[in-house]
Motif scaffolding. Structure first.
Motif, PDB file in Angstrom:
ATOM      1  N   GLY A 196       0.820  -1.208   0.000  1.00  0.00           N
ATOM      2  CA  GLY A 196       0.000   0.000   0.000  1.00  0.00           C
ATOM      3  C   GLY A 196       0.853   1.257   0.000  1.00  0.00           C
ATOM      4  N   LEU A 197       1.913   1.244   0.789  1.00  0.00           N
ATOM      5  CA  LEU A 197       2.839   2.370   0.832  1.00  0.00           C
ATOM      6  C   LEU A 197       3.504   2.563  -0.531  1.00  0.00           C
ATOM      7  CD1 LEU A 197       4.896   3.679   3.579  1.00  0.00           C
ATOM      8  CD2 LEU A 197       6.263   2.853   1.692  1.00  0.00           C
ATOM      9  N   LEU A 198       3.956   1.470  -1.150  1.00  0.00           N
ATOM     10  CA  LEU A 198       4.610   1.551  -2.457  1.00  0.00           C
ATOM     11  C   LEU A 198       3.656   2.079  -3.527  1.00  0.00           C
ATOM     12  CD1 LEU A 198       6.580  -1.795  -2.296  1.00  0.00           C
ATOM     13  CD2 LEU A 198       7.592   0.490  -2.355  1.00  0.00           C
ATOM     14  N   LEU A 199       2.421   1.627  -3.499  1.00  0.00           N
ATOM     15  CA  LEU A 199       1.450   2.099  -4.482  1.00  0.00           C
ATOM     16  C   LEU A 199       1.128   3.583  -4.286  1.00  0.00           C
ATOM     17  CD1 LEU A 199      -0.871  -1.026  -4.706  1.00  0.00           C
ATOM     18  CD2 LEU A 199       0.778  -0.211  -6.428  1.00  0.00           C
ATOM     19  N   GLN A 200       1.176   4.045  -3.044  1.00  0.00           N
ATOM     20  CA  GLN A 200       0.967   5.471  -2.801  1.00  0.00           C
ATOM     21  C   GLN A 200       2.167   6.272  -3.287  1.00  0.00           C
ATOM     22  OE1 GLN A 200      -2.004   6.895  -1.671  1.00  0.00           O
ATOM     23  NE2 GLN A 200      -0.948   8.640  -2.561  1.00  0.00           N
ATOM     24  N   ILE A 201       3.363   5.730  -3.167  1.00  0.00           N
ATOM     25  CA  ILE A 201       4.545   6.395  -3.715  1.00  0.00           C
ATOM     26  C   ILE A 201       4.373   6.534  -5.231  1.00  0.00           C
ATOM     27  CG2 ILE A 201       7.034   6.216  -4.130  1.00  0.00           C
ATOM     28  CD1 ILE A 201       7.222   4.778  -1.372  1.00  0.00           C
ATOM     29  N   VAL A 202       3.910   5.475  -5.879  1.00  0.00           N
ATOM     30  CA  VAL A 202       3.652   5.522  -7.323  1.00  0.00           C
ATOM     31  C   VAL A 202       2.670   6.653  -7.628  1.00  0.00           C
ATOM     32  CG1 VAL A 202       2.526   4.299  -9.239  1.00  0.00           C
ATOM     33  CG2 VAL A 202       4.191   3.102  -7.797  1.00  0.00           C
ATOM     34  N   ASP A 203       1.576   6.720  -6.892  1.00  0.00           N
ATOM     35  CA  ASP A 203       0.581   7.773  -7.098  1.00  0.00           C
ATOM     36  C   ASP A 203       1.202   9.151  -6.904  1.00  0.00           C
ATOM     37  OD1 ASP A 203      -2.377   8.511  -7.374  1.00  0.00           O
ATOM     38  OD2 ASP A 203      -1.816   9.493  -5.497  1.00  0.00           O
ATOM     39  N   ASP A 204       2.015   9.299  -5.861  1.00  0.00           N
ATOM     40  CA  ASP A 204       2.653  10.591  -5.593  1.00  0.00           C
ATOM     41  C   ASP A 204       3.611  10.982  -6.714  1.00  0.00           C
ATOM     42  OD1 ASP A 204       1.237  10.733  -3.240  1.00  0.00           O
ATOM     43  OD2 ASP A 204       2.987  10.798  -1.929  1.00  0.00           O
ATOM     44  N   ILE A 205       4.312  10.020  -7.268  1.00  0.00           N
ATOM     45  CA  ILE A 205       5.220  10.308  -8.388  1.00  0.00           C
ATOM     46  C   ILE A 205       4.414  10.815  -9.580  1.00  0.00           C
ATOM     47  CG2 ILE A 205       6.761   9.273 -10.105  1.00  0.00           C
ATOM     48  CD1 ILE A 205       7.660   7.333  -7.801  1.00  0.00           C
ATOM     49  N   LEU A 206       3.360  10.103  -9.911  1.00  0.00           N
ATOM     50  CA  LEU A 206       2.559  10.468 -11.078  1.00  0.00           C
ATOM     51  C   LEU A 206       1.832  11.799 -10.902  1.00  0.00           C
ATOM     52  CD1 LEU A 206       1.148   6.945 -11.998  1.00  0.00           C
ATOM     53  CD2 LEU A 206       3.050   8.176 -13.092  1.00  0.00           C
ATOM     54  N   ASP A 207       1.472  12.124  -9.662  1.00  0.00           N
ATOM     55  CA  ASP A 207       0.717  13.355  -9.382  1.00  0.00           C
ATOM     56  C   ASP A 207       1.579  14.482  -8.822  1.00  0.00           C
ATOM     57  OD1 ASP A 207      -1.519  11.957 -10.158  1.00  0.00           O
ATOM     58  OD2 ASP A 207      -2.241  11.586  -8.124  1.00  0.00           O
ATOM     59  N   HIS A 208       2.885  14.327  -8.875  1.00  0.00           N
ATOM     60  CA  HIS A 208       3.780  15.265  -8.185  1.00  0.00           C
ATOM     61  C   HIS A 208       3.518  16.727  -8.536  1.00  0.00           C
ATOM     62  CE1 HIS A 208       7.738  17.372  -7.618  1.00  0.00           C
ATOM     63  NE2 HIS A 208       7.397  17.014  -6.398  1.00  0.00           N
ATOM     64  N   THR A 244       1.887  19.406  -5.908  1.00  0.00           N
ATOM     65  CA  THR A 244       2.708  20.538  -5.479  1.00  0.00           C
ATOM     66  C   THR A 244       1.952  21.847  -5.658  1.00  0.00           C
ATOM     67  OG1 THR A 244       4.733  19.321  -6.024  1.00  0.00           O
ATOM     68  CG2 THR A 244       4.924  21.720  -5.838  1.00  0.00           C
ATOM     69  N   ILE A 245       1.307  22.000  -6.796  1.00  0.00           N
ATOM     70  CA  ILE A 245       0.538  23.219  -7.069  1.00  0.00           C
ATOM     71  C   ILE A 245      -0.631  23.366  -6.092  1.00  0.00           C
ATOM     72  CG2 ILE A 245      -1.017  24.327  -8.747  1.00  0.00           C
ATOM     73  CD1 ILE A 245       0.881  23.117 -10.943  1.00  0.00           C
ATOM     74  N   SER A 246      -1.339  22.260  -5.837  1.00  0.00           N
ATOM     75  CA  SER A 246      -2.534  22.330  -4.991  1.00  0.00           C
ATOM     76  C   SER A 246      -2.229  22.234  -3.502  1.00  0.00           C
ATOM     77  CB  SER A 246      -3.518  21.227  -5.385  1.00  0.00           C
ATOM     78  OG  SER A 246      -2.963  19.957  -5.136  1.00  0.00           O
ATOM     79  N   GLY A 247      -0.985  21.915  -3.144  1.00  0.00           N
ATOM     80  CA  GLY A 247      -0.625  21.794  -1.725  1.00  0.00           C
ATOM     81  C   GLY A 247      -1.068  20.491  -1.100  1.00  0.00           C
ATOM     82  N   ASP A 248      -1.344  19.482  -1.931  1.00  0.00           N
ATOM     83  CA  ASP A 248      -1.756  18.173  -1.408  1.00  0.00           C
ATOM     84  C   ASP A 248      -0.542  17.385  -0.928  1.00  0.00           C
ATOM     85  OD1 ASP A 248      -4.439  18.612  -1.890  1.00  0.00           O
ATOM     86  OD2 ASP A 248      -4.401  17.646  -3.859  1.00  0.00           O
ATOM     87  N   THR A 292       9.139  15.940   0.544  1.00  0.00           N
ATOM     88  CA  THR A 292       9.570  15.766   1.930  1.00  0.00           C
ATOM     89  C   THR A 292      11.069  15.490   1.986  1.00  0.00           C
ATOM     90  OG1 THR A 292       9.311  13.350   2.001  1.00  0.00           O
ATOM     91  CG2 THR A 292       7.332  14.692   2.431  1.00  0.00           C
ATOM     92  N   GLU A 293      11.606  15.549   3.187  1.00  0.00           N
ATOM     93  CA  GLU A 293      13.028  15.265   3.396  1.00  0.00           C
ATOM     94  C   GLU A 293      13.371  13.807   3.078  1.00  0.00           C
ATOM     95  OE1 GLU A 293      14.043  16.397   7.370  1.00  0.00           O
ATOM     96  OE2 GLU A 293      13.520  18.498   7.032  1.00  0.00           O
TER      97      GLU A 293
END
Length: 156
Positions: free
Chosen positions: A85-97, A101-105, A111-112
């Motif tokens: 689940g964590l890995l799939l969320q990383i995938v989502d974050d990469i695709l939506d980066h 970033t623009i929307s502040g989500d 992150t560090e």
């Protein structure tokens, strides 16, 4: 329900109003345990108190989906569901980066621990592992591959 969650949680101006609508939908469409899991996630998301730089939402969402589908055991035999689940969320974050970033989500790339998350994804989500985890989902394997390529391009 996933769509309802995304719409409700993305409308940041009045998220509490959407919480009631989302709660009604999820209570009607799932078990009480799953409904509570989804509602708790929604509350943590709008209160901005998710753990692991917001990646907790992927863990809970993935568990919700596989429990709803009744396929938890299939994944538990291959990998820790929390990790997947964590890995799939990383995938989502990469695709939506860019959009996040623009929307502040929430986005783990802002992150560090960005490098740590990228390394985790690249080390575990090999082509072989993806075929093992998702043997019948060329689409999902393609999406993960797209995220991995985007990361490689970002780093270069």
């Amino acid at each position: 329900m996933s769509c309802a969650y995304d719409v409700a949680s993305d409308w940041r101006e009045e998220p509490i109003e959407f919480l009631e609508v989302f709660s009604d939908i999820v209570k009607e469409e799932s078990t009480p345990q799953l409904a509570q899991m989804a509602i708790d996630l929604f509350k943590k998301d709008i209160d901005r108190v998710l753990s692991d730089d917001g990646l907790e939402r992927g863990i809970i969402a993935f568990k919700f989906v596989i429990m709803m589908m009744g396929v938890e055991k299939q994944f538990e035999e291959k990998i820790e569901t929390e990790k997947l689940g964590l890995l799939l969320q990383i995938v989502d974050d990469i695709l939506d980066h860019e959009e996040d970033t623009i929307s502040g989500d929430w986005n783990c790339l802002n992150t560090e621990k960005k490098s740590e998350y990228i390394e985790l994804l690249l080390s575990i989500m090999t082509d072989e592992k993806l075929k093992d985890l998702f043997p019948n989902s060329a689409l999902l394997r393609s999406v993960v591959g797209k995220a991995k390529q985007k990361i490689v391009n970002m780093v270069d």
